[in-house]
Design an enzyme around this catalytic site. Structure first.
Site, PDB file in Angstrom:
ATOM      1  N   SER A 119       0.837  -1.197   0.000  1.00  0.00           N
ATOM      2  CA  SER A 119       0.000   0.000   0.000  1.00  0.00           C
ATOM      3  C   SER A 119       0.877   1.255   0.000  1.00  0.00           C
ATOM      4  CB  SER A 119      -0.959  -0.045   1.196  1.00  0.00           C
ATOM      5  OG  SER A 119      -1.938   0.970   1.095  1.00  0.00           O
ATOM      6  N   GLU A 214      -1.063  -3.645  -8.084  1.00  0.00           N
ATOM      7  CA  GLU A 214      -2.304  -3.993  -7.383  1.00  0.00           C
ATOM      8  C   GLU A 214      -2.892  -2.746  -6.751  1.00  0.00           C
ATOM      9  OE1 GLU A 214      -2.997  -4.451  -3.732  1.00  0.00           O
ATOM     10  OE2 GLU A 214      -1.217  -3.268  -3.306  1.00  0.00           O
ATOM     11  N   HIS A 283      -3.341  -5.618  -1.022  1.00  0.00           N
ATOM     12  CA  HIS A 283      -4.737  -5.469  -0.585  1.00  0.00           C
ATOM     13  C   HIS A 283      -5.516  -6.696  -1.043  1.00  0.00           C
ATOM     14  CE1 HIS A 283      -3.298  -1.227  -1.014  1.00  0.00           C
ATOM     15  NE2 HIS A 283      -3.928  -1.097   0.136  1.00  0.00           N
TER      16      HIS A 283
END
Length: 321
Positions: A119, A214, A283
């Protein structure tokens, strides 16, 4: 402090041993204390000693876990403390970009250690890999994954920290969008964060890489826009293959459920390498897969007798003995 040689040689951190001390830090947003506790207890059950960064539970105004200086202090201390064998972030959120200009790359180069995050951590991981060569791990975080019973994909985590060889495939969600074979340095992270660094001195160095991308909660048209931005910035030139993550909640309400995949194939119709999707790293809904960024890997996407047999294989250990 961020000046360093370009294109540095790969640096593998030492492998973990039973009882190794693992520092848990929060370079971005704060996490809930109960989730930190559950995650640290899970690390202890795996046989490691979990050590809190001084400002791990801090809450500065707004959404950060501490001031920029406090977060830098915890990061530098975790790398500089010889008793700490590895570093795992508590969570992502937002705020790592405030640290980029003042990270002591010399300190980190002299003290390479496995460190885990995803992230918001993407900008830090790419910086350290690009400037120091340090292999890093796109994988589970303490208050996001270790705190959940099904949050960590143990085979890939164990192989990553112990130096074992492994591969991931359909059991880990990997599916072929375009068959083919590619190899290169595994690299990438959260798509939104990679795009956010474009036009800055900290933009990702993607050429020659096997690229993993992602994200979570972005609609197909937003993924389209970010991919186009990467294309226009030249960041997909020289990429050998592209692997998309699970892309959790990346759908438009009421739209065709195949819209995301169809869009990816349209936007990347010029791209000659293989394209995969679905790999659960970052995630994810469950079983967060650890991907070692900086090592050589190969992607094989073939359709044999109508049966999809995708595989991402790591060609070398991510740590040294």
């Amino acid at each position: 402090m961020t000046s360093s040689c370009s294109n540095p040689s790969m640096v593998k951190p030492p492998r973990l041993q039973p009882g190794s001390r693992i520092a848990v830090i929060a370079p971005a947003s704060s996490a809930k204390s109960e989730r930190i506790e559950l995650g640290m207890e899970a690390l202890r059950k795996l046989g490691y000693e979990a050590v809190e960064g001084r400002h791990l539970r801090g809450r500065s105004p707004q959404y950060f876990s501490g001031t920029v200086q406090e977060r830098l202090e915890d990061l530098h201390h975790a790398f500089g403390d010889a008793s700490i064998a590895a570093i795992i972030c508590s969570r992502g959120g937002y705020g790592s970009n405030y640290l980029l200009e003042n990270i002591d790359l010399s300190l980190i180069s002299k003290n390479p250690k496995p460190w885990f995050g995803y992230s918001d951590m993407t900008v830090l991981q790419n910086l350290l890999l690009d400037r120091t060569g340090l292999v890093s791990f796109h994988g589970p975080m303490v208050a996001a994954d270790f705190c959940r019973e099904d949050g960590v994909h143990r085979p890939s985590f164990d192989a990553a920290v112990a130096g074992g060889a492994t591969s991931v495939g359909s059991a880990e969600g990997l599916r072929a969008l375009r068959p083919g074979h590619a190899s290169g340095t595994l690299y990438g992270g959260c798509l939104s964060m990679i795009v956010s660094a474009l036009g800055t001195p900290f933009a990702a160095e993607t050429e020659g890489k096997l690229l993993f991308l992602e994200d979570i909660g972005v609609k197909p048209y937003q993924v389209d826009r970010m991919l186009r931005q990467l294309i226009l910035a030249g960041k997909l030139d020289g990429v050998s293959g592209i692997i998309f993550g699970e892309m959790l909640d990346c759908a438009s309400p009421g739209a065709d459920p195949d819209l995301l995949e169809a869009m990816i194939l349209r936007v990347l119709d010029w791209f000659e390498g293989p394209i995969a999707i679905g790999l659960r790293s970052g995630h994810v809904s469950r079983d967060n897969v650890t991907l070692p960024f900086g090592i050589q890997a190969e992607l094989k996407l073939s359709v044999d007798a109508g049966e999809d047999k995708p595989m991402l294989r790591f060609l070398e250990p991510a740590v040294r003995n």
